[in-house]
Design a protein around this motif. Sequence first.
Motif, PDB file in Angstrom:
ATOM      1  N   ALA A   1       0.846  -1.204   0.000  1.00  0.00           N
ATOM      2  CA  ALA A   1       0.000   0.000   0.000  1.00  0.00           C
ATOM      3  C   ALA A   1       0.877   1.248   0.000  1.00  0.00           C
ATOM      4  N   LYS A   2       1.759   1.320  -1.001  1.00  0.00           N
ATOM      5  CA  LYS A   2       2.688   2.437  -1.178  1.00  0.00           C
ATOM      6  C   LYS A   2       3.635   2.593   0.009  1.00  0.00           C
ATOM      7  N   GLY A   3       4.067   1.468   0.526  1.00  0.00           N
ATOM      8  CA  GLY A   3       5.049   1.492   1.585  1.00  0.00           C
ATOM      9  C   GLY A   3       4.491   1.505   2.997  1.00  0.00           C
ATOM     10  N   ALA A   4       3.179   1.463   3.124  1.00  0.00           N
ATOM     11  CA  ALA A   4       2.567   1.516   4.455  1.00  0.00           C
ATOM     12  C   ALA A   4       2.741   0.211   5.238  1.00  0.00           C
ATOM     13  N   PHE A   5       2.842  -0.909   4.518  1.00  0.00           N
ATOM     14  CA  PHE A   5       2.925  -2.206   5.189  1.00  0.00           C
ATOM     15  C   PHE A   5       4.124  -3.007   4.686  1.00  0.00           C
ATOM     16  N   PRO A   6       4.973  -3.512   5.591  1.00  0.00           N
ATOM     17  CA  PRO A   6       6.058  -4.412   5.167  1.00  0.00           C
ATOM     18  C   PRO A   6       5.498  -5.819   4.972  1.00  0.00           C
ATOM     19  N   ALA A   7       4.639  -5.964   3.971  1.00  0.00           N
ATOM     20  CA  ALA A   7       3.838  -7.174   3.801  1.00  0.00           C
ATOM     21  C   ALA A   7       4.658  -8.451   3.701  1.00  0.00           C
ATOM     22  N   PHE A   8       5.807  -8.378   3.028  1.00  0.00           N
ATOM     23  CA  PHE A   8       6.572  -9.593   2.778  1.00  0.00           C
ATOM     24  C   PHE A   8       7.973  -9.581   3.399  1.00  0.00           C
ATOM     25  N   THR A   9       8.152  -8.656   4.343  1.00  0.00           N
ATOM     26  CA  THR A   9       9.425  -8.625   5.071  1.00  0.00           C
ATOM     27  C   THR A   9       9.214  -8.781   6.570  1.00  0.00           C
ATOM     28  N   ASP A  10       7.964  -8.796   6.990  1.00  0.00           N
ATOM     29  CA  ASP A  10       7.637  -8.906   8.413  1.00  0.00           C
ATOM     30  C   ASP A  10       6.462  -9.874   8.562  1.00  0.00           C
ATOM     31  N   PHE A  11       6.702 -11.018   9.203  1.00  0.00           N
ATOM     32  CA  PHE A  11       5.669 -12.047   9.299  1.00  0.00           C
ATOM     33  C   PHE A  11       4.407 -11.577  10.027  1.00  0.00           C
ATOM     34  N   PRO A  12       4.505 -10.889  11.157  1.00  0.00           N
ATOM     35  CA  PRO A  12       3.277 -10.408  11.807  1.00  0.00           C
ATOM     36  C   PRO A  12       2.430  -9.528  10.895  1.00  0.00           C
ATOM     37  N   THR A  13       3.086  -8.704  10.075  1.00  0.00           N
ATOM     38  CA  THR A  13       2.329  -7.870   9.138  1.00  0.00           C
ATOM     39  C   THR A  13       1.651  -8.737   8.086  1.00  0.00           C
ATOM     40  N   PHE A  14       2.355  -9.736   7.588  1.00  0.00           N
ATOM     41  CA  PHE A  14       1.790 -10.659   6.611  1.00  0.00           C
ATOM     42  C   PHE A  14       0.539 -11.333   7.176  1.00  0.00           C
ATOM     43  N   VAL A  15       0.619 -11.798   8.417  1.00  0.00           N
ATOM     44  CA  VAL A  15      -0.526 -12.482   9.031  1.00  0.00           C
ATOM     45  C   VAL A  15      -1.666 -11.500   9.296  1.00  0.00           C
ATOM     46  N   THR A  16      -1.319 -10.281   9.694  1.00  0.00           N
ATOM     47  CA  THR A  16      -2.346  -9.262   9.914  1.00  0.00           C
ATOM     48  C   THR A  16      -3.121  -8.998   8.637  1.00  0.00           C
ATOM     49  N   LEU A  17      -2.411  -8.886   7.528  1.00  0.00           N
ATOM     50  CA  LEU A  17      -3.080  -8.666   6.246  1.00  0.00           C
ATOM     51  C   LEU A  17      -3.895  -9.889   5.839  1.00  0.00           C
ATOM     52  N   SER A  18      -3.358 -11.071   6.085  1.00  0.00           N
ATOM     53  CA  SER A  18      -4.099 -12.296   5.795  1.00  0.00           C
ATOM     54  C   SER A  18      -5.419 -12.307   6.552  1.00  0.00           C
ATOM     55  N   LYS A  19      -5.362 -12.020   7.839  1.00  0.00           N
ATOM     56  CA  LYS A  19      -6.568 -11.972   8.668  1.00  0.00           C
ATOM     57  C   LYS A  19      -7.564 -10.951   8.118  1.00  0.00           C
ATOM     58  N   ALA A  20      -7.057  -9.773   7.781  1.00  0.00           N
ATOM     59  CA  ALA A  20      -7.926  -8.711   7.294  1.00  0.00           C
ATOM     60  C   ALA A  20      -8.578  -9.078   5.975  1.00  0.00           C
ATOM     61  N   PHE A  21      -7.796  -9.667   5.053  1.00  0.00           N
ATOM     62  CA  PHE A  21      -8.355 -10.073   3.768  1.00  0.00           C
ATOM     63  C   PHE A  21      -9.430 -11.145   3.949  1.00  0.00           C
ATOM     64  N   GLU A  22      -9.149 -12.120   4.800  1.00  0.00           N
ATOM     65  CA  GLU A  22     -10.101 -13.215   4.993  1.00  0.00           C
ATOM     66  C   GLU A  22     -11.365 -12.741   5.712  1.00  0.00           C
ATOM     67  N   ASP A  23     -11.209 -11.903   6.737  1.00  0.00           N
ATOM     68  CA  ASP A  23     -12.381 -11.350   7.416  1.00  0.00           C
ATOM     69  C   ASP A  23     -13.214 -10.517   6.453  1.00  0.00           C
ATOM     70  N   THR A  24     -12.539  -9.764   5.599  1.00  0.00           N
ATOM     71  CA  THR A  24     -13.250  -8.977   4.589  1.00  0.00           C
ATOM     72  C   THR A  24     -14.028  -9.899   3.661  1.00  0.00           C
ATOM     73  N   GLY A  25     -13.405 -10.999   3.279  1.00  0.00           N
ATOM     74  CA  GLY A  25     -14.061 -11.934   2.377  1.00  0.00           C
ATOM     75  C   GLY A  25     -15.356 -12.480   2.936  1.00  0.00           C
ATOM     76  N   VAL A  26     -15.337 -12.852   4.205  1.00  0.00           N
ATOM     77  CA  VAL A  26     -16.550 -13.393   4.830  1.00  0.00           C
ATOM     78  C   VAL A  26     -17.659 -12.352   4.816  1.00  0.00           C
ATOM     79  N   ARG A  27     -17.321 -11.126   5.173  1.00  0.00           N
ATOM     80  CA  ARG A  27     -18.323 -10.069   5.205  1.00  0.00           C
ATOM     81  C   ARG A  27     -18.771  -9.672   3.798  1.00  0.00           C
TER      82      ARG A  27
END
Length: 269
Positions: A128-154
């Motif tokens: 997101a233009k540098g806002a998230f270290p999506a693929f260099t920080d595992f907790p961030t990766f999991v946070t995004l995974s959770k957010a994407f999946e929760d979004t999907g259900v809703r």
Amino acid sequence: MNIFNIFDTLQKIDGDAIGRLEHASRRTFMNRIGSTLAAAAVPTAFATVVNKAYAATPTALEVLNYALTLEYLENEFYEIGNNTANLIPAQYKAVFSQIGIHERNHVKFLVTALGANAVKKPTFDFTAKGAFPAFTDFPTFVTLSKAFEDTGVRAYKGQAGNLISEPLLLQYALQIHSVEARHASIARKILSKISGDKSIKSWITNDAGFPGDVYKGETSEGQVVQGGLNLPGIAGLENISFATITESFDEPLTMAEVLKIAGPFVVSL
């Protein structure tokens, strides 16, 4: 955001998921298209159903392409994550690898079913233009995974009504809702463990979570009115906490809300 992953028709492609949907869904679909139909023909057979729906319900095409766009996002997210060295700890590799397999097959299926009507894959930026270290920080990766999946259900709940006049399409969408929730659940469990935050459960409590737009919106996850009934005010439920009631239901997100959530990660359509 595995939203409308019409899992039932992927029984030969994704046997793991089908094993969790063992009840009647597989039998129902196969009875409709013939028990001798080759596995490779399943997407083609379902495409016939989809194509018939186009003429009667233009919204069905929009919903399926909306689903495909979100599937593209999830598929690429897990594809990059699973192929990034030293990102995912060994004990979690199997989990995200399996989710990645699901997402890849969902995209293949929807593209085949939609045929020439399928939208093209957007270009994504998961930082997101540098806002998230999506693929260099595992907790961030999991946070995004959770957010994407929760979004999907809703997001699924938000579009179910638009498929009401196409019962077969709706049937598959309903069958996959629990699978989407399982993806969200395991991502939430992992995030809770690695962060030490025990308030993160397998389900959503009130409207807590990051990013906030995933859990709030026009109909907040903190909703306690269901079917027009204010549940805390019903006799027999007085001793059930407000938080527990919110944990019992998933609330819908509109298409506009979902696209706003996904927007920062989409470079171009």
